[in-house]
Enzyme design. Structure first.
Site, PDB file in Angstrom:
ATOM      1  N   LEU A   9       0.848  -1.200   0.000  1.00 42.95           N
ATOM      2  CA  LEU A   9       0.000   0.000   0.000  1.00 42.95           C
ATOM      3  C   LEU A   9       0.882   1.248   0.000  1.00 42.95           C
ATOM      4  O   LEU A   9       1.661   1.460   0.933  1.00 42.95           O
ATOM      5  CB  LEU A   9      -0.912   0.007   1.231  1.00 42.95           C
ATOM      6  CG  LEU A   9      -1.802  -1.232   1.398  1.00 42.95           C
ATOM      7  CD1 LEU A   9      -2.693  -1.083   2.630  1.00 42.95           C
ATOM      8  CD2 LEU A   9      -2.640  -1.460   0.144  1.00 42.95           C
ATOM      9  N   ALA A  10       0.754   2.049  -1.045  1.00 36.59           N
ATOM     10  CA  ALA A  10       1.639   3.214  -1.168  1.00 36.59           C
ATOM     11  C   ALA A  10       0.938   4.383  -1.835  1.00 36.59           C
ATOM     12  O   ALA A  10       1.531   5.144  -2.587  1.00 36.59           O
ATOM     13  CB  ALA A  10       2.881   2.821  -1.968  1.00 36.59           C
ATOM     14  N   ALA A  11      -0.364   4.534  -1.543  1.00 35.25           N
ATOM     15  CA  ALA A  11      -1.119   5.602  -2.203  1.00 35.25           C
ATOM     16  C   ALA A  11      -1.220   6.865  -1.351  1.00 35.25           C
ATOM     17  O   ALA A  11      -1.613   7.918  -1.846  1.00 35.25           O
ATOM     18  CB  ALA A  11      -2.526   5.111  -2.549  1.00 35.25           C
ATOM     19  N   GLY A  12      -0.857   6.750  -0.075  1.00 35.29           N
ATOM     20  CA  GLY A  12      -1.056   7.860   0.858  1.00 35.29           C
ATOM     21  C   GLY A  12      -0.237   9.092   0.492  1.00 35.29           C
ATOM     22  O   GLY A  12       0.751   9.014  -0.243  1.00 35.29           O
ATOM     23  N   ARG A  16       2.874  14.587   6.371  1.00 37.06           N
ATOM     24  CA  ARG A  16       3.781  15.026   7.441  1.00 37.06           C
ATOM     25  C   ARG A  16       5.252  15.076   7.016  1.00 37.06           C
ATOM     26  O   ARG A  16       6.085  15.636   7.717  1.00 37.06           O
ATOM     27  CB  ARG A  16       3.625  14.114   8.669  1.00 37.06           C
ATOM     28  CG  ARG A  16       2.381  14.430   9.478  1.00 37.06           C
ATOM     29  CD  ARG A  16       2.133  13.379  10.537  1.00 37.06           C
ATOM     30  NE  ARG A  16       1.585  12.157   9.959  1.00 37.06           N
ATOM     31  CZ  ARG A  16       1.505  10.991  10.613  1.00 37.06           C
ATOM     32  NH1 ARG A  16       1.959  10.892  11.848  1.00 37.06           N
ATOM     33  NH2 ARG A  16       0.983   9.936  10.029  1.00 37.06           N
ATOM     34  N   LYS A  23       6.125  10.187  -0.328  1.00 40.05           N
ATOM     35  CA  LYS A  23       6.787   9.641   0.867  1.00 40.05           C
ATOM     36  C   LYS A  23       7.592   8.379   0.584  1.00 40.05           C
ATOM     37  O   LYS A  23       8.743   8.263   1.023  1.00 40.05           O
ATOM     38  CB  LYS A  23       5.745   9.357   1.955  1.00 40.05           C
ATOM     39  CG  LYS A  23       6.362   8.737   3.190  1.00 40.05           C
ATOM     40  CD  LYS A  23       5.413   8.718   4.364  1.00 40.05           C
ATOM     41  CE  LYS A  23       4.458   7.567   4.299  1.00 40.05           C
ATOM     42  NZ  LYS A  23       3.641   7.502   5.534  1.00 40.05           N
ATOM     43  N   GLN A  76      -5.184   4.128  -6.989  1.00 37.27           N
ATOM     44  CA  GLN A  76      -6.290   4.474  -6.097  1.00 37.27           C
ATOM     45  C   GLN A  76      -6.436   5.992  -6.173  1.00 37.27           C
ATOM     46  O   GLN A  76      -5.630   6.724  -5.619  1.00 37.27           O
ATOM     47  CB  GLN A  76      -5.966   4.019  -4.661  1.00 37.27           C
ATOM     48  CG  GLN A  76      -7.124   4.204  -3.697  1.00 37.27           C
ATOM     49  CD  GLN A  76      -6.713   3.999  -2.244  1.00 37.27           C
ATOM     50  OE1 GLN A  76      -5.547   4.221  -1.879  1.00 37.27           O
ATOM     51  NE2 GLN A  76      -7.652   3.587  -1.414  1.00 37.27           N
ATOM     52  N   ASN A 174      -1.075  -3.047  16.003  1.00 42.83           N
ATOM     53  CA  ASN A 174      -1.108  -3.638  14.661  1.00 42.83           C
ATOM     54  C   ASN A 174       0.008  -3.015  13.822  1.00 42.83           C
ATOM     55  O   ASN A 174       0.073  -1.805  13.670  1.00 42.83           O
ATOM     56  CB  ASN A 174      -2.483  -3.330  14.041  1.00 42.83           C
ATOM     57  CG  ASN A 174      -2.521  -3.618  12.548  1.00 42.83           C
ATOM     58  OD1 ASN A 174      -1.793  -4.468  12.058  1.00 42.83           O
ATOM     59  ND2 ASN A 174      -3.383  -2.891  11.842  1.00 42.83           N
TER      60      ASN A 174
HETATM   61  C1  UD1 Z   1      -2.710   1.667   9.721  1.00 52.12           C
HETATM   62  C2  UD1 Z   1      -3.633   0.663  10.436  1.00 52.12           C
HETATM   63  C3  UD1 Z   1      -3.252   0.648  11.917  1.00 52.12           C
HETATM   64  C4  UD1 Z   1      -1.797   0.277  12.079  1.00 52.12           C
HETATM   65  C5  UD1 Z   1      -0.911   1.197  11.257  1.00 52.12           C
HETATM   66  C6  UD1 Z   1       0.501   0.673  11.266  1.00 52.12           C
HETATM   67  C7  UD1 Z   1      -5.746   0.783   9.239  1.00 52.12           C
HETATM   68  C8  UD1 Z   1      -7.145   1.278   9.267  1.00 52.12           C
HETATM   69  N1  UD1 Z   1      -4.995   1.094  10.280  1.00 52.12           N
HETATM   70  O1  UD1 Z   1      -2.968   2.932  10.275  1.00 52.12           O
HETATM   71  O2  UD1 Z   1      -4.078  -0.293  12.620  1.00 52.12           O
HETATM   72  O3  UD1 Z   1      -1.441   0.357  13.462  1.00 52.12           O
HETATM   73  O4  UD1 Z   1      -1.352   1.258   9.889  1.00 52.12           O
HETATM   74  O5  UD1 Z   1       1.382   1.591  10.670  1.00 52.12           O
HETATM   75  O6  UD1 Z   1      -5.370   0.102   8.307  1.00 52.12           O
HETATM   76  N2  UD1 Z   1      -2.933   3.770   2.147  1.00 52.12           N
HETATM   77  C9  UD1 Z   1      -3.387   3.655   0.853  1.00 52.12           C
HETATM   78  N3  UD1 Z   1      -4.645   4.048   0.562  1.00 52.12           N
HETATM   79  C10 UD1 Z   1      -5.479   4.552   1.511  1.00 52.12           C
HETATM   80  C11 UD1 Z   1      -5.009   4.659   2.822  1.00 52.12           C
HETATM   81  C12 UD1 Z   1      -3.731   4.247   3.100  1.00 52.12           C
HETATM   82  O7  UD1 Z   1      -2.658   3.202  -0.030  1.00 52.12           O
HETATM   83  O8  UD1 Z   1      -6.612   4.889   1.155  1.00 52.12           O
HETATM   84  C13 UD1 Z   1      -1.581   3.340   2.447  1.00 52.12           C
HETATM   85  C14 UD1 Z   1      -0.703   4.450   2.979  1.00 52.12           C
HETATM   86  O9  UD1 Z   1      -0.001   5.077   1.919  1.00 52.12           O
HETATM   87  C15 UD1 Z   1       0.234   3.708   3.907  1.00 52.12           C
HETATM   88  C16 UD1 Z   1      -0.602   2.537   4.404  1.00 52.12           C
HETATM   89  O10 UD1 Z   1      -1.653   2.390   3.488  1.00 52.12           O
HETATM   90  O11 UD1 Z   1       1.360   3.201   3.207  1.00 52.12           O
HETATM   91  C17 UD1 Z   1      -1.148   2.764   5.813  1.00 52.12           C
HETATM   92  O12 UD1 Z   1      -1.991   3.885   5.774  1.00 52.12           O
HETATM   93  P1  UD1 Z   1      -1.989   4.955   6.935  1.00 52.12           P
HETATM   94  O13 UD1 Z   1      -2.984   6.003   6.622  1.00 52.12           O
HETATM   95  O14 UD1 Z   1      -0.618   5.371   7.251  1.00 52.12           O
HETATM   96  O15 UD1 Z   1      -2.592   4.063   8.107  1.00 52.12           O
HETATM   97  P2  UD1 Z   1      -2.458   4.341   9.640  1.00 52.12           P
HETATM   98  O16 UD1 Z   1      -3.434   5.363  10.050  1.00 52.12           O
HETATM   99  O17 UD1 Z   1      -1.048   4.565   9.983  1.00 52.12           O
HETATM  100 CA    CA Z   2       0.934   5.100   8.866  1.00 49.64          CA
END
Ligand code: UD1
Ligand code: CA
Length: 488
Positions: A9-12, A16, A23, A76, A174
């Protein structure tokens, strides 16, 4: 252990980081965050790898094409949550050939293949629907908490923003790394809602749904909680780099490398060091660099894609794509550019720059010289401040210098030119014609002394006074005649 498929998963947005660079493209020890994640996951030999991209996706896709062309990317458009991201990715996975999938985030560069292997083993031996990698943290704030029942069975994951006071007390978090049975994952992804504090589809809700459906959910607790560190800001980027540096240095020291100051020694995972290498403080070793036994590197040396032979000594040097032969002596303040090959027992000394040049065994370039596009034979000495004049403003030409040659100080070797075996050049010469073997090439103007010029033209200066005193002591007569001095 192997998994059938991997989703990263790398869409965020990585807001920060406060960066124009996505990122996951920020680097730790010369490799992007997502590059480290893919390197660890690849050791599990997945049949398919899917990376979910969104923010800065042109740059991320270009990078992935370069470092991991076999990965598929899925876009995404809107970041509706980790569950939404995995659902999109699943559409790109060939479910006919896959029963399990490893899901990880692109911003956790410290995860090791060993930990991922252990996670997959737990998943396989428990015949689990979901296996989640967890960790017990001194400060769990910000992470999703792992909720267990009185028997210790995992019952669900609750995000920080949705947690009550009791759940916030839980120290087990997690990591965001999971192995899923694909049938169970597909089933529960279909039922995700956005009814939570962030209005997103949480992948973590799959865990509670699987438990509710009576499926097996297990947790594998990471041995070293630092492995799951996610990089969200520049401080965590520096922390991740320090952890990786310490881990790599510890491995090298265990294998017989001496490090005088591991805290200032930065070695990329791709570098190989033999036993009995000594690394002095302030060194950076990157890319395909390899160092043979008995070599001493540093202090303050940066080597990229450079090979160093046994027993060589390389001090205060910057080198890229160079080969440094056994027992060669390099530095201080030496710049070796692409295509430099230093032979055994050769020397490249202070303020010397070398590019695309072969320096033969036992040959020396000791001081203040530029050697570009050259072949130098064995046991030759290049005098101080020699320049290989390789560029005429349009094209580059090569210089060939033979064996046992003595190039005088401050020689310009205007390429293309050949200096034969055993030849000499006179100091200060501009050599633009070949010098035959054994000849002395002299190419400089004769010296002319304008006698008493200072007494006449600079009278009253300290120089004139000094000249006056010297002439009085030696009884030299004033003269207005010019003379020349014998040279050679
Ligand atoms: C997530 C977990 C949390 C865990 C944490 C560990 C969920 C709901 N929560 O939280 O339980 O403790 O990771 O680091 O999963 N991403 C996408 N698309 C999206 C959202 C996120 O690709 O729509 C990617 C982000 O780029 C990132 C990863 O998924 O690489 C995690 O997303 P992030 O928003 O950082 O999740 P956390 O709130 O940290
Ligand atoms: Ca995170």
């Amino acid at each position: 252990m192997s998994v059938d498929a991997v989703i990263v998963l790398a869409a965020g947005a990585g807001t920060r980081m406060k960066s124009d660079t996505p990122k996951v493209l920020h680097q730790v020890l010369g490799t992007s965050l997502v590059g480290h994640v893919l390197a660890a996951a690849t050791e599990l030999a997945p049949k398919q790898t899917v990376v979910v991209v969104g923010h800065g996706r042109e740059q991320v896709v270009e990078h992935l094409t370069a470092i991991h062309p076999s990965a598929n990317t899925v876009v995404q458009e809107q970041q509706n949550g980790t569950g939404h991201a995995v659902r999109l990715a699943m559409a790109a996975i060939d479910a006919a050939t896959a029963t399990s999938v490893l899901v990880l985030a692109g911003d956790t560069p410290l995860l090791t293949a060993a930990t991922l292997n252990a996670l997959v083993s737990v998943h396989v031996s428990a015949h689990a629907a979901v296996t989640v990698l967890t960790a017990v943290l001194p400060d769990p704030s910000g992470y999703g908490r792992v909720v267990r029942d009185t028997h210790g069975h995992v019952t669900g994951i609750v995000e920080q923003k949705d947690a009550d006071a009791a759940i916030l007390e839980i120290a087990e978090i997690n990591s965001g790394v999971y192995v899923f049975d694909i049938a169970a994952l597909t089933q529960h992804l279909a039922g995700l809602s956005t009814d939570n504090a962030q209005g997103e589809e949480y992948l973590t809700d799959v865990i509670g749904a699987a438990v509710a459906a009576g499926q097996t959910v297990v947790a594998s607790v990471a041995q070293d909680h630092r492995e799951i560190l996610g990089v969200n800001d520049r401080r965590q980027l520096a922390q991740a780099a320090a952890v990786m540096r310490d881990r790599i240095n510890a491995d090298h020291m265990a294998a017989g490398v001496t490090m005088l100051d591991p805290a200032t020694t930065w070695i990329a995972p791709s570098v190989t060091l033999a036993a009995d290498v000594v690394i002095e403080p302030g060194c950076q070793l990157f890319g395909a660099t390899s160092i043979a036994g008995g070599a001493v590197i540093g202090p303050h040396t940066t080597l990229t894609d450079t090979e160093v032979g046994a027993g060589a000594h390389v001090r205060r040097t910057e080198a890229t794509l160079a080969i440094i032969g056994p027992r060669a002596d390099v530095g201080p303040f030496t710049y070796l550019r692409a295509g430099t090959v230093l032979g055994a027992n050769s020397k490249a000394g202070a303020y010397v720059e070398i590019k695309a040049a072969d320096i033969g065994d036992g040959s020396k370039v000791p001081h203040l010289s530029y050697v570009g596009d050259a072949t130098i034979g064995r046991d030759t000495n290049i005098g101080a401040a020699t320049v290989f004049v390789n560029y005429d403003g349009v094209s580059k030409s090569r210089t060939v210098v033979g064996d046992s040659v003595r190039i005088g100080s401050d020689t310009m070797l205007v390429a293309p030119v050949v200096v034969g075996d055993g030849a000499y050049t006179a100091a200060g010469s501009v050599i633009y014609e070949d010098v035959p073997p054994g000849a002395m090439g002299v190419a400089r103007a004769r010296q002319r002394n304008v006698l008493d010029w200072v007494l006449r033209r600079r009278s009253g200066t300290s120089s004139a006074a000094a000249a006056q005193r010297a002439q009085e002591l030696s009884g030299t007569q004033d003269s207005t005649q010019d003379s020349t001095k014998e040279q050679e």
